[in-house]
Design a protein around this motif. Structure first.
Motif, PDB file in Angstrom:
ATOM      1  N   GLN A 152       0.844  -1.187   0.000  1.00 58.84           N
ATOM      2  CA  GLN A 152       0.000   0.000   0.000  1.00 58.84           C
ATOM      3  C   GLN A 152       0.882   1.239   0.000  1.00 58.84           C
ATOM      4  O   GLN A 152       2.101   1.134  -0.048  1.00 58.84           O
ATOM      5  CB  GLN A 152      -0.926  -0.013   1.222  1.00 58.84           C
ATOM      6  CG  GLN A 152      -1.906  -1.187   1.213  1.00 58.84           C
ATOM      7  CD  GLN A 152      -2.922  -1.088   2.320  1.00 58.84           C
ATOM      8  OE1 GLN A 152      -3.199  -0.013   2.838  1.00 58.84           O
ATOM      9  NE2 GLN A 152      -3.507  -2.221   2.680  1.00 58.84           N
ATOM     10  N   GLY A 153       0.253   2.372   0.042  1.00 60.13           N
ATOM     11  CA  GLY A 153       0.998   3.611  -0.006  1.00 60.13           C
ATOM     12  C   GLY A 153       0.891   4.403   1.286  1.00 60.13           C
ATOM     13  O   GLY A 153       0.079   4.103   2.151  1.00 60.13           O
ATOM     14  N   GLU A 222      -0.099   2.416  18.494  1.00 62.60           N
ATOM     15  CA  GLU A 222      -1.541   2.326  18.685  1.00 62.60           C
ATOM     16  C   GLU A 222      -2.291   2.532  17.368  1.00 62.60           C
ATOM     17  O   GLU A 222      -3.325   1.910  17.125  1.00 62.60           O
ATOM     18  CB  GLU A 222      -1.989   3.380  19.705  1.00 62.60           C
ATOM     19  CG  GLU A 222      -1.583   3.050  21.141  1.00 62.60           C
ATOM     20  CD  GLU A 222      -1.982   4.139  22.107  1.00 62.60           C
ATOM     21  OE1 GLU A 222      -2.355   5.243  21.639  1.00 62.60           O
ATOM     22  OE2 GLU A 222      -1.914   3.894  23.328  1.00 62.60           O
ATOM     23  N   ALA A 223      -1.776   3.423  16.520  1.00 71.44           N
ATOM     24  CA  ALA A 223      -2.449   3.723  15.262  1.00 71.44           C
ATOM     25  C   ALA A 223      -2.342   2.578  14.264  1.00 71.44           C
ATOM     26  O   ALA A 223      -3.272   2.329  13.494  1.00 71.44           O
ATOM     27  CB  ALA A 223      -1.861   4.992  14.652  1.00 71.44           C
ATOM     28  N   ASP A 224      -1.223   1.896  14.255  1.00 77.00           N
ATOM     29  CA  ASP A 224      -0.934   0.936  13.184  1.00 77.00           C
ATOM     30  C   ASP A 224      -0.949  -0.530  13.588  1.00 77.00           C
ATOM     31  O   ASP A 224      -1.252  -1.386  12.753  1.00 77.00           O
ATOM     32  CB  ASP A 224       0.455   1.233  12.598  1.00 77.00           C
ATOM     33  CG  ASP A 224       0.473   2.498  11.767  1.00 77.00           C
ATOM     34  OD1 ASP A 224      -0.594   3.105  11.598  1.00 77.00           O
ATOM     35  OD2 ASP A 224       1.549   2.878  11.291  1.00 77.00           O
ATOM     36  N   GLY A 260       2.851  -7.461  12.883  1.00 78.92           N
ATOM     37  CA  GLY A 260       1.945  -7.238  14.002  1.00 78.92           C
ATOM     38  C   GLY A 260       0.503  -7.022  13.584  1.00 78.92           C
ATOM     39  O   GLY A 260      -0.284  -6.450  14.337  1.00 78.92           O
ATOM     40  N   GLY A 261       0.128  -7.472  12.384  1.00 76.22           N
ATOM     41  CA  GLY A 261      -1.256  -7.389  11.930  1.00 76.22           C
ATOM     42  C   GLY A 261      -1.628  -6.132  11.174  1.00 76.22           C
ATOM     43  O   GLY A 261      -2.801  -5.909  10.881  1.00 76.22           O
ATOM     44  N   ILE A 262      -0.639  -5.312  10.805  1.00 73.11           N
ATOM     45  CA  ILE A 262      -0.940  -4.058  10.090  1.00 73.11           C
ATOM     46  C   ILE A 262      -1.768  -4.304   8.844  1.00 73.11           C
ATOM     47  O   ILE A 262      -2.768  -3.619   8.596  1.00 73.11           O
ATOM     48  CB  ILE A 262       0.356  -3.319   9.714  1.00 73.11           C
ATOM     49  CG1 ILE A 262       1.007  -2.691  10.951  1.00 73.11           C
ATOM     50  CG2 ILE A 262       0.090  -2.240   8.678  1.00 73.11           C
ATOM     51  CD1 ILE A 262       2.336  -2.035  10.670  1.00 73.11           C
ATOM     52  N   THR A 265      -5.568  -4.795   9.097  1.00 72.44           N
ATOM     53  CA  THR A 265      -6.419  -3.635   9.363  1.00 72.44           C
ATOM     54  C   THR A 265      -6.461  -2.658   8.205  1.00 72.44           C
ATOM     55  O   THR A 265      -7.391  -1.883   8.081  1.00 72.44           O
ATOM     56  CB  THR A 265      -5.918  -2.878  10.610  1.00 72.44           C
ATOM     57  OG1 THR A 265      -4.633  -2.302  10.318  1.00 72.44           O
ATOM     58  CG2 THR A 265      -5.779  -3.811  11.796  1.00 72.44           C
ATOM     59  N   GLY A 266      -5.404  -2.654   7.396  1.00 73.36           N
ATOM     60  CA  GLY A 266      -5.340  -1.703   6.284  1.00 73.36           C
ATOM     61  C   GLY A 266      -5.084  -0.280   6.733  1.00 73.36           C
ATOM     62  O   GLY A 266      -5.384   0.666   6.011  1.00 73.36           O
TER      63      GLY A 266
END
Length: 270
Positions: A152-153, A222-224, A260-262, A265-266
């Motif tokens: 992704q970007g 927390e955000a990512d 870590g699952g990024i 979630t996208g």
């Protein structure tokens, strides 16, 4: 993380291996029996400490090669220099990376060229240089460090995003060419790892938000990161170790997220 794989008799070249992810990879490959060729920037005292610690902890040979991977000729010559010292290169880990953050209108030509050179062209050059000897031996492992940004970007990272997309494309193409030669080629795609390069981005965010480094780092996580923590370099190294093992001989052309699952979630990526 302690995973045991026998790499006795193998020689590994790891670019960008004087700190962060690359150093963790070099250490774990040496711990599992490989002699290691290091490449990257560090002071003479830092290099001496790294080499001494690898020697003492693993008993394996370790040498540093100062080639500048932003230069295509030097990147191409690196494999020859390592082969002259070690006799061969069985494992190639293209981990060297560079980052620059700016909007597309302000992105400097020299930074665009540097990011493509270090992140992508160097991997092509070293792979091309090592190919004939891996082919002749019928065994080779190539692992390229990409990123979750290979999928992704993210705004203001035109050079890095473009290069990491290219790394995955190169990985898939090389995997096809090596499929019947005993050569595998895979990419690892880390999420947030608190390397020196990532730390600079956290520091910039801390200044922007007028908060501490620790608070800014936690905001990034927390955000990512669904796991709520940075990926440890040892976890990336463990993934590379597996891909270099005979257990992974049928795994090729894969872009493996260790994130870590990024990507589940996208959300904003690294």
């Amino acid at each position: 993380m302690d995973i045991s794989v026998s790499l006795m008799g193998k020689v590994a070249l790891v670019t960008g291996s004087t700190s962060g992810i690359g150093l963790a990879i070099a250490r774990v490959l040496a711990k599992n029996g490989a002699d290691v060729a290091l490449n990257g920037f560090a002071s003479p005292d830092e290099l001496a400490d790294i080499i001494t610690s690898i020697n003492k902890e693993t008993g394996r040979k370790a040498l540093h090669f100062p080639h500048d991977l932003s230069n295509l000729a030097e990147a191409s010559e690196l494999v020859s220099a390592v082969t002259s010292e070690f006799g061969k290169v069985d494992i190639l880990v293209n981990n060297a990376g560079a980052q620059y953050v700016a909007g597309i209108e302000e992105f400097p030509d020299e930074q665009w060229e540097r990011l493509l050179a270090v992140n992508l062209t160097a991997a092509f050059a070293t792979t091309r240089a090592v190919w004939s000897q891996m082919r002749d031996r019928g065994w080779g492992r190539i692992v390229n460090t990409a990123s979750t940004l290979a999928f992704q970007g993210e705004a203001r990272k035109a050079g890095y995003v473009s290069a990491k997309h290219g790394v995955v494309g190169l990985t898939r193409e090389v995997a096809l060419e090596g499929a019947r030669l005993g050569i595998t080629c895979n990419a690892i795609c880390p999420g947030w790892v608190l390397t020196p390069m990532a730390a600079k981005q956290v520091e910039a965010k801390a200044v922007e938000l007028k908060i501490s480094f620790e608070d800014a780092a936690q905001k990034f996580v927390e955000a990512d990161m669904p796991t709520g923590r940075f990926v440890d370099p040892s976890e990336i190294a463990a993934g590379v170790l597996f891909l270099c093992s005979d257990a992974a001989k049928s795994i090729t052309g894969v872009a493996l997220p260790i994130d870590g699952g990024i990507l589940v979630t996208g959300t904003r990526l690294v």
